[in-house]
Design a protein around this motif. Structure first.
Motif, PDB file in Angstrom:
ATOM      1  N   ALA A   8      -7.644  14.377  19.179  1.00  0.00           N
ATOM      2  CA  ALA A   8      -8.581  13.677  20.062  1.00  0.00           C
ATOM      3  C   ALA A   8      -9.412  14.681  20.855  1.00  0.00           C
ATOM      4  CB  ALA A   8      -7.827  12.748  21.008  1.00  0.00           C
ATOM      5  N   TYR A   9      -8.762  15.739  21.318  1.00  0.00           N
ATOM      6  CA  TYR A   9      -9.449  16.772  22.083  1.00  0.00           C
ATOM      7  C   TYR A   9     -10.521  17.444  21.224  1.00  0.00           C
ATOM      8  CZ  TYR A   9     -10.043  21.015  24.873  1.00  0.00           C
ATOM      9  OH  TYR A   9     -10.560  22.040  25.605  1.00  0.00           O
ATOM     10  N   VAL A  10     -10.173  17.766  19.975  1.00  0.00           N
ATOM     11  CA  VAL A  10     -11.118  18.404  19.064  1.00  0.00           C
ATOM     12  C   VAL A  10     -12.273  17.456  18.748  1.00  0.00           C
ATOM     13  CG1 VAL A  10     -11.416  19.314  16.716  1.00  0.00           C
ATOM     14  CG2 VAL A  10      -9.451  20.029  18.102  1.00  0.00           C
ATOM     15  N   ARG A  11     -11.965  16.189  18.473  1.00  0.00           N
ATOM     16  CA  ARG A  11     -13.025  15.206  18.192  1.00  0.00           C
ATOM     17  C   ARG A  11     -13.971  15.075  19.381  1.00  0.00           C
ATOM     18  NH1 ARG A  11      -8.882  12.418  15.858  1.00  0.00           N
ATOM     19  NH2 ARG A  11      -8.636  11.093  17.684  1.00  0.00           N
ATOM     20  N   GLU A  12     -13.410  15.031  20.578  1.00  0.00           N
ATOM     21  CA  GLU A  12     -14.223  14.926  21.788  1.00  0.00           C
ATOM     22  C   GLU A  12     -15.140  16.147  21.929  1.00  0.00           C
ATOM     23  OE1 GLU A  12     -13.466  15.088  26.548  1.00  0.00           O
ATOM     24  OE2 GLU A  12     -12.060  13.898  25.376  1.00  0.00           O
ATOM     25  N   GLY A  13     -14.587  17.324  21.681  1.00  0.00           N
ATOM     26  CA  GLY A  13     -15.383  18.549  21.764  1.00  0.00           C
ATOM     27  C   GLY A  13     -16.489  18.587  20.726  1.00  0.00           C
ATOM     28  N   LEU A  14     -16.156  18.171  19.501  1.00  0.00           N
ATOM     29  CA  LEU A  14     -17.173  18.147  18.451  1.00  0.00           C
ATOM     30  C   LEU A  14     -18.266  17.137  18.770  1.00  0.00           C
ATOM     31  CD1 LEU A  14     -14.963  18.445  15.244  1.00  0.00           C
ATOM     32  CD2 LEU A  14     -16.481  20.181  16.220  1.00  0.00           C
ATOM     33  N   GLY A  15     -17.872  15.997  19.319  1.00  0.00           N
ATOM     34  CA  GLY A  15     -18.854  14.998  19.713  1.00  0.00           C
ATOM     35  C   GLY A  15     -19.787  15.533  20.789  1.00  0.00           C
ATOM     36  N   ALA A  16     -19.226  16.242  21.758  1.00  0.00           N
ATOM     37  CA  ALA A  16     -20.042  16.832  22.826  1.00  0.00           C
ATOM     38  C   ALA A  16     -21.009  17.866  22.260  1.00  0.00           C
ATOM     39  CB  ALA A  16     -19.138  17.466  23.890  1.00  0.00           C
ATOM     40  N   MET A  17     -20.536  18.656  21.316  1.00  0.00           N
ATOM     41  CA  MET A  17     -21.409  19.657  20.690  1.00  0.00           C
ATOM     42  C   MET A  17     -22.534  18.987  19.919  1.00  0.00           C
ATOM     43  SD  MET A  17     -18.581  22.541  19.563  1.00  0.00           S
ATOM     44  CE  MET A  17     -19.550  23.077  18.208  1.00  0.00           C
ATOM     45  N   GLU A  18     -22.237  17.915  19.227  1.00  0.00           N
ATOM     46  CA  GLU A  18     -23.268  17.195  18.480  1.00  0.00           C
ATOM     47  C   GLU A  18     -24.307  16.598  19.428  1.00  0.00           C
ATOM     48  OE1 GLU A  18     -21.479  14.394  15.804  1.00  0.00           O
ATOM     49  OE2 GLU A  18     -20.326  15.961  14.796  1.00  0.00           O
ATOM     50  N   ARG A  19     -23.864  16.057  20.560  1.00  0.00           N
ATOM     51  CA  ARG A  19     -24.808  15.497  21.538  1.00  0.00           C
ATOM     52  C   ARG A  19     -25.701  16.600  22.107  1.00  0.00           C
ATOM     53  NH1 ARG A  19     -20.150  12.664  22.546  1.00  0.00           N
ATOM     54  NH2 ARG A  19     -19.572  13.937  24.334  1.00  0.00           N
ATOM     55  N   ASP A  21     -26.499  19.346  20.596  1.00  0.00           N
ATOM     56  CA  ASP A  21     -27.389  19.746  19.512  1.00  0.00           C
ATOM     57  C   ASP A  21     -28.595  18.822  19.427  1.00  0.00           C
ATOM     58  OD1 ASP A  21     -28.040  21.459  17.306  1.00  0.00           O
ATOM     59  OD2 ASP A  21     -27.426  19.842  15.958  1.00  0.00           O
ATOM     60  N   VAL A  22     -28.356  17.519  19.545  1.00  0.00           N
ATOM     61  CA  VAL A  22     -29.455  16.547  19.520  1.00  0.00           C
ATOM     62  C   VAL A  22     -30.381  16.776  20.709  1.00  0.00           C
ATOM     63  CG1 VAL A  22     -30.016  14.092  19.764  1.00  0.00           C
ATOM     64  CG2 VAL A  22     -28.211  14.816  18.191  1.00  0.00           C
ATOM     65  N   GLU A  23     -29.811  16.992  21.892  1.00  0.00           N
ATOM     66  CA  GLU A  23     -30.620  17.245  23.088  1.00  0.00           C
ATOM     67  C   GLU A  23     -31.459  18.505  22.905  1.00  0.00           C
ATOM     68  OE1 GLU A  23     -28.626  17.171  26.883  1.00  0.00           O
ATOM     69  OE2 GLU A  23     -27.245  15.630  26.155  1.00  0.00           O
ATOM     70  N   PHE A  24     -30.857  19.538  22.326  1.00  0.00           N
ATOM     71  CA  PHE A  24     -31.566  20.796  22.127  1.00  0.00           C
ATOM     72  C   PHE A  24     -32.707  20.615  21.127  1.00  0.00           C
ATOM     73  CE2 PHE A  24     -31.932  25.305  20.844  1.00  0.00           C
ATOM     74  CZ  PHE A  24     -32.082  25.853  22.110  1.00  0.00           C
ATOM     75  N   GLU A  25     -32.466  19.881  20.054  1.00  0.00           N
ATOM     76  CA  GLU A  25     -33.524  19.614  19.076  1.00  0.00           C
ATOM     77  C   GLU A  25     -34.659  18.837  19.726  1.00  0.00           C
ATOM     78  OE1 GLU A  25     -33.919  20.790  16.016  1.00  0.00           O
ATOM     79  OE2 GLU A  25     -32.067  21.927  16.262  1.00  0.00           O
ATOM     80  N   ASP A  26     -34.329  17.859  20.567  1.00  0.00           N
ATOM     81  CA  ASP A  26     -35.359  17.107  21.291  1.00  0.00           C
ATOM     82  C   ASP A  26     -36.158  18.039  22.204  1.00  0.00           C
ATOM     83  OD1 ASP A  26     -34.497  14.805  20.049  1.00  0.00           O
ATOM     84  OD2 ASP A  26     -33.381  14.055  21.796  1.00  0.00           O
ATOM     85  N   LEU A  27     -35.470  18.952  22.850  1.00  0.00           N
ATOM     86  CA  LEU A  27     -36.133  19.910  23.726  1.00  0.00           C
ATOM     87  C   LEU A  27     -37.093  20.791  22.938  1.00  0.00           C
ATOM     88  CD1 LEU A  27     -36.305  21.102  26.609  1.00  0.00           C
ATOM     89  CD2 LEU A  27     -34.484  22.675  25.932  1.00  0.00           C
ATOM     90  N   PHE A  28     -36.677  21.237  21.752  1.00  0.00           N
ATOM     91  CA  PHE A  28     -37.541  22.050  20.912  1.00  0.00           C
ATOM     92  C   PHE A  28     -38.829  21.314  20.550  1.00  0.00           C
ATOM     93  CE2 PHE A  28     -34.389  25.336  19.599  1.00  0.00           C
ATOM     94  CZ  PHE A  28     -35.232  26.431  19.741  1.00  0.00           C
ATOM     95  N   GLU A  29     -38.749  20.002  20.401  1.00  0.00           N
ATOM     96  CA  GLU A  29     -39.924  19.222  20.050  1.00  0.00           C
ATOM     97  C   GLU A  29     -40.863  19.035  21.236  1.00  0.00           C
ATOM     98  OE1 GLU A  29     -38.728  15.573  18.207  1.00  0.00           O
ATOM     99  OE2 GLU A  29     -37.595  16.613  16.643  1.00  0.00           O
ATOM    100  N   SER A  30     -40.322  19.031  22.457  1.00  0.00           N
ATOM    101  CA  SER A  30     -41.150  18.746  23.623  1.00  0.00           C
ATOM    102  C   SER A  30     -41.528  19.984  24.440  1.00  0.00           C
ATOM    103  CB  SER A  30     -40.436  17.744  24.538  1.00  0.00           C
ATOM    104  OG  SER A  30     -39.240  18.310  25.053  1.00  0.00           O
ATOM    105  N   GLU A  31     -40.851  21.088  24.245  1.00  0.00           N
ATOM    106  CA  GLU A  31     -41.097  22.297  25.040  1.00  0.00           C
ATOM    107  C   GLU A  31     -41.255  23.507  24.129  1.00  0.00           C
ATOM    108  OE1 GLU A  31     -41.368  22.549  28.343  1.00  0.00           O
ATOM    109  OE2 GLU A  31     -40.791  20.498  28.828  1.00  0.00           O
TER     110      GLU A  31
END
Length: 80
Positions: A8-19, A21-31
């Motif tokens: 569960a801890y690993v899944r939670e960490g991977l989920g946080a990393m994926e979120r 990553d999405v935020e960073f990709e969005d940032l790359f598109e806007s900044e």
């Protein structure tokens, strides 16, 4: 830690990393992240900009400083 808790801890960490990553990709598109990073780097005091072929010598010099400091600390028994 039990196996289920670890999974569960690993899944939670991977989920946080994926979120992130999405935020960073969005940032790359806007900044212009590269431009912002370059501006930040240029504003750093003591910045040393070198051609790629001239980087090895300053790195080796700084490594030798660190090694010499560690040797002095070992000789005197002091902590870093």
């Amino acid at each position: 830690m039990r196996r289920g808790d670890l999974d569960a801890y690993v899944r939670e960490g991977l989920g946080a990393m994926e979120r992130l990553d999405v935020e960073f990709e969005d940032l790359f598109e806007s900044e212009d992240v590269t431009g912002l990073n370059a501006a930040w780097l240029r504003a750093q005091p003591g910045l040393l900009v070198l051609e790629e072929t001239k980087v090895a010598a300053p790195i080796a010099e700084r490594v030798s400083w660190r090694s010499a400091r560690a040797q002095r600390q070992d000789a005197t028994g002091s902590m870093p």
